[in-house]
Design an enzyme around this catalytic site. Structure first.
Site, PDB file in Angstrom:
ATOM      1  N   TYR A   1       0.782  -1.218   0.028  1.00 36.50           N
ATOM      2  CA  TYR A   1      -0.060   0.082   0.019  1.00 36.50           C
ATOM      3  C   TYR A   1       0.934   1.304  -0.029  1.00 36.50           C
ATOM      4  CZ  TYR A   1      -3.384  -3.523   1.768  1.00 36.50           C
ATOM      5  OH  TYR A   1      -4.120  -4.688   1.911  1.00 36.50           O
TER       6      TYR A   1
ATOM      7  N   SER B   1      -2.634 -14.395   3.693  1.00 31.12           N
ATOM      8  CA  SER B   1      -4.013 -13.729   3.163  1.00 31.12           C
ATOM      9  C   SER B   1      -4.265 -14.327   1.758  1.00 31.12           C
ATOM     10  CB  SER B   1      -3.690 -12.361   2.885  1.00 31.12           C
ATOM     11  OG  SER B   1      -4.641 -11.637   2.522  1.00 31.12           O
ATOM     12  N   ASN B   2      -5.468 -14.469   1.208  1.00 34.17           N
ATOM     13  CA  ASN B   2      -5.699 -14.974  -0.033  1.00 34.17           C
ATOM     14  C   ASN B   2      -5.124 -16.521  -0.132  1.00 34.17           C
ATOM     15  OD1 ASN B   2      -6.955 -12.413  -0.965  1.00 34.17           O
ATOM     16  ND2 ASN B   2      -5.061 -11.737  -0.645  1.00 34.17           N
TER      17      ASN B   2
ATOM     18  N   LEU C   1     -17.954  -4.976   2.659  1.00 36.53           N
ATOM     19  CA  LEU C   1     -19.383  -4.031   2.645  1.00 36.53           C
ATOM     20  C   LEU C   1     -19.679  -4.352   0.903  1.00 36.53           C
ATOM     21  CD1 LEU C   1     -18.081  -0.892   3.956  1.00 36.53           C
ATOM     22  CD2 LEU C   1     -19.664  -2.360   4.988  1.00 36.53           C
TER      23      LEU C   1
ATOM     24  N   GLU D   1     -19.473   5.225  12.980  1.00 31.75           N
ATOM     25  CA  GLU D   1     -20.451   4.311  12.527  1.00 31.75           C
ATOM     26  C   GLU D   1     -19.935   2.817  12.735  1.00 31.75           C
ATOM     27  OE1 GLU D   1     -22.224   5.414   9.015  1.00 31.75           O
ATOM     28  OE2 GLU D   1     -23.291   7.192   9.429  1.00 31.75           O
ATOM     29  N   ASN D   2     -18.969   2.799  12.089  1.00 33.09           N
ATOM     30  CA  ASN D   2     -18.196   1.321  11.881  1.00 33.09           C
ATOM     31  C   ASN D   2     -18.012   1.106  13.369  1.00 33.09           C
ATOM     32  OD1 ASN D   2     -18.427   1.490   9.141  1.00 33.09           O
ATOM     33  ND2 ASN D   2     -16.262   1.914   8.938  1.00 33.09           N
TER      34      ASN D   2
END
Length: 538
Positions: free
Chosen positions: A283, A392-393, A446, A499-500
């Protein structure tokens, strides 16, 4: 010719609004090679786009009047000024031109930059001396030589010439792209860090630098740590560590690639009571994450409460490569230890560029390369540089291959896509992880990559949102929690962070969880994208 210095990239920013209407700016990017393509050379007054006279006047006023810091279009000014620096030979690349322009404008010396451009412009605008006409003898008995007839190329020759030109341009463009992409730790890193902002209409920091993107607001100086969420849930990892079941994902949105906004996002989240940060080497934001963590610690958030995850990309797989790159993670993040490191994927995307250099040189298979990497992570865990290791994955078969390693650390976590419309393959993998006491972290919870708005078209979800007086996103995240999964929704908006974090405050009934479960086989779920394991390796 625009310049004799070789291929370049130009980004045009143009006002497309009708006269008298509010200005609307659009961008257009194109590649060219000035050695083979005739393009009119840009002039200073044309750099802003739109009406040359009006924009030239505005541009010079900004440069000379010191209004740049408060100008609403300062990112466009810097980008175009960077292009100008390249066009007029002041820098070798547009990126260097942007850096020079930004530095000059901050120092209030924009007028000097403009003068330098015009000086070069005046030199380039000098007309070439005309070629003298040939003299013809006036002797009557000598005829002047007849000009040679121009030969007309055959159709085959014309097609061949056009094809060669097109091919050369394509090769130049490919070479430019490959060279630029490989400037980062991996080509995938720069590709996604550029593509995702552009897809959302933002100028990517990989081209214009950090700090220009709008998004996450500054954190108030007087903001202090808030209490952690009531009813907070955790997943227990091997060795006794507890991973918060709700985290902040630092990927796959425009604000995740601007260092200033990343730093703010991490600080906002930690001060609001969140404690799980999920990042990755891919990232390109380790340093910004580390700055946000240190600022939170300075305001009173204990490091011992923060659960920090990062990932190692397949290009760095191999026993020695892994041991060399992990210490750089700690340095970039500015921490003494990392709570969890995951192997980001079984192999590079599509196995396009094969295994890492180390594994290729040693003649290792994909399986052997992954095993060597996990063995190295296990050793780093013993040294205390990392406290938990995982994957991961990875699908079930690939997980079992790592479990065969003698003396290796237990696999603490498998981070996979997790939402109501998972494929059978990933559902089977999730079930195997639960049976093997491997915690699951879900991404795309989401909906899917850039597809979360589609969830608002699903009647079951909108009905439940109305029933519980929550958003569709909160319903989906709460469903994932009740399925025993950690969620890491990514956002740079403090409102959505709050909110999360509030999903700990309500619970779905068994019947409602079942209703969401049944969406997996519904016809309307075909509109969502599910990444198949063959993306990584068959």
């Amino acid at each position: 010719e625009i310049s004799p210095m070789g291929p370049a990239t130009i980004v045009e920013i143009k006002n497309t609004a009708p006269p008298g209407k509010k200005k609307t700016y659009t961008t257009r990017t194109f590649e060219f090679d000035p050695l083979t393509v005739n393009i009119p050379r840009c002039k200073v007054e044309d750099l802003r786009g739109g009406d040359p006279a009006q924009n030239a006047k505005e541009f010079e006023m900004v440069l000379q009047g010191g209004e740049w810091e408060t100008n609403a279009k300062k990112d466009a000014i810097v980008l175009n000024a960077g292009v100008g620096c390249y066009v007029y030979g002041l820098t070798e690349t547009i990126e260097e031109g942007c850096a020079l322009a930004k530095k000059t404008l901050i120092a209030g010396k924009g007028e000097e930059l403009l003068k330098r451009w015009k000086k070069v412009s005046n030199t380039l605008d000098q007309p070439e001396a005309p070629t003298p006409a040939p003299t013809v003898s006036s002797t009557p008995d000598i005829e002047p030589p007849k000009p040679a007839a121009k030969s007309s190329p055959s159709s085959a020759e014309s097609k061949m010439s056009t094809r060669d030109i097109l091919l050369s341009r394509v090769l130049i463009l490919l070479a430019l792209c490959v060279g630029w992409l490989n400037r980062g730790p991996t080509w995938e890193a720069r590709f996604f860090a550029t593509l995702i902002p552009v897809a959302k209409g933002y100028l990517p920091p990989t081209l214009v630098g950090h700090g220009w993107m709008r998004g996450t607001p500054p954190v108030p100086d007087d903001m202090h740590p808030e209490p952690r969420p009531k009813g907070e849930l955790f997943l227990k990892l091997p060795g006794g560590a507890r991973m918060p079941q709700n985290g902040l994902g630092m990927c796959c949105r425009p604000t995740a690639y601007d260092d200033v906004l990343v730093e703010r996002s991490v600080l906002w989240y930690l001060l609001m009571g969140g404690r799980h940060i999920d990042g990755a080497h891919l990232y390109l934001n380790h340093e910004a994450i580390g700055k946000g963590i240190r600022q939170a610690m300075e305001r009173g958030v204990p490091r011992s409460e923060i659960f920090l995850t990062t990932k190692i990309w397949p290009n760095f797989y191999g026993r020695n490569s892994t041991k060399e790159v992990v210490p750089t993670f700690l340095k970039e993040l500015g921490v003494d230890y990392i709570d969890m490191i995951l192997m980001h994927a079984p192999a590079p995307i599509g196995s396009f560029n094969g295994l890492s250099k180390e594994c290729n040189k040693a003649g290792l298979s994909n399986t052997e390369c992954r095993q060597e990497t996990f063995a190295a992570l296990s050793e780093l865990r013993k040294e205390g540089l990392v406290r938990n290791v995982g994957v991961s994955n990875f699908i079930t078969r690939q997980i079992k291959e790592l479990q065969e390693i003698k003396g290796a650390a237990p696999i603490a976590n498998n981070q996979i896509q997790f939402n109501p419309w998972l494929s059978d393959e990933w559902m089977e993998t999730a079930e195997y992880c639960r049976e093997s006491k491997i915690a699951i972290t879900g991404y795309n919870s989401l909906g899917g990559f850039l597809e979360h708005k589609k969830t608002h078209t699903i009647e079951v979800l909108t009905t439940l949102a109305e029933k519980y007086q929550k958003t569709v996103a909160q319903i989906m995240l709460r469903w994932a929690l009740q399925k025993g999964t950690t969620v890491i929704p990514g956002t740079g908006n403090p409102k959505y962070m709050r909110e999360n974090l509030s999903i700990y405050g309500f619970k779905l009934s068994k019947e409602d969880v079942q209703a969401i479960d049944e969406l997996r086989t519904a016809e309307e779920m075909k509109k969502f994208t599910i990444l198949e394991s063959k993306l990584w390796e068959k």
